[in-house]
Design a protein around this motif. Sequence first.
Motif: not given
Length: 373
Positions: A144-147, A340-343, A347-349
């Motif tokens: 989803v990140q890559k898309l 991992d993103a929260f740490a 916020t894009t993840r």
Amino acid sequence: MAPIRVGIIGLSSSKHTGHAGTWAASTHLPALQNLPEYEVVALANSTVESAKKSIAAHNLPATTKAYGTPEDIANDPDVDLVVVSVQVQKHYQLAKPALLAKKKVFVEWPLAVTIDEVEELAQLAKDINLKTAVGSQSRAAPAVQKLKEIVSSGQLGRIISSTVVASLGNIPTEVWPEELSYYLEASSGGNEYTIAFGHFFDAFTHVLGDLTDMQAILKTQYKATQLVGPDGQPLNKEFRKTAPDHIFVQGITEGGAVASIAFRKPKSPVDDTDFRWIITGTQGEASIVGNGWWQMMDKEMNLQVKIGTEPTQTIDFDSYRAPAAEKVSPMAANVASLYDAFAKGDTTRYASFESAAKTHRFLESIKKAAIIQ
């Protein structure tokens, strides 16, 4: 840097997946234990005794504190982040004390049962300027990140349409556990519409933006289900199902693309595919195909792109995966990536209470626009 000290509400002592209360044990705990940025220091269950049982069952350190109320764990000065992983019907009452105690808070998706509860929690977090997260973990899925990157880069040209065909065939129709009967109720806040469709729709708008001019049909085709006990034996009573199992939504994205999302419920999909999402641009197309529960898919996804008349390319997205996601079970991979993103404050993840509230508002708008049967 000192680790984020975590208190978990809802960690079951059971390690068997598929039953009420085991999501935290199957996903949150292993994710947190494989990320050096976190340390689990406390648990809260319905009673102190239950919390102690969970501490022992999961071999947590003897120093792990046990609590029996959300207020007690929220007011522990040694807890930085309170994680709420229980049935959605309890999210509001368990998350609010943590917000009032000015703690970071992570609540599973959906954020709450009603839009009023959602708005109150989101506004409270905003007023106090608290860091929050909601468990719509497919935003952190590498594919989803890559898309999202592909769409944003302009490789496909101007996006003109998006078509989604999804199957809910992995959710049974004939029998259902009595302890999870709320999943069959339209008013419960936790059903196929809010959970299965809601998880996907959150990712859809994350990639393509807001949806406007919506039309929808929400229909319950399977109106009765046989409830079974914990042993799998029938309880000799049918449960009247009111939650929709066929969800058809159309609209226009903020970029002007026409969009169609169709969730159906076959016994088994004819093409053996649970999700097929195609995004069409003026220069090319991208697609994600995968099997399983949308929010849990990581390596199960296949991402392809075709630009013009060039050969179709299968796109690698392994570099977008958090290292911790490689150390846990597939169902916990995206949860690990979210933590991992929260740490990292990326916020894009992940979704905050504020951005998750926006998805909740869309779900309410769809219901208001829908023909419901």
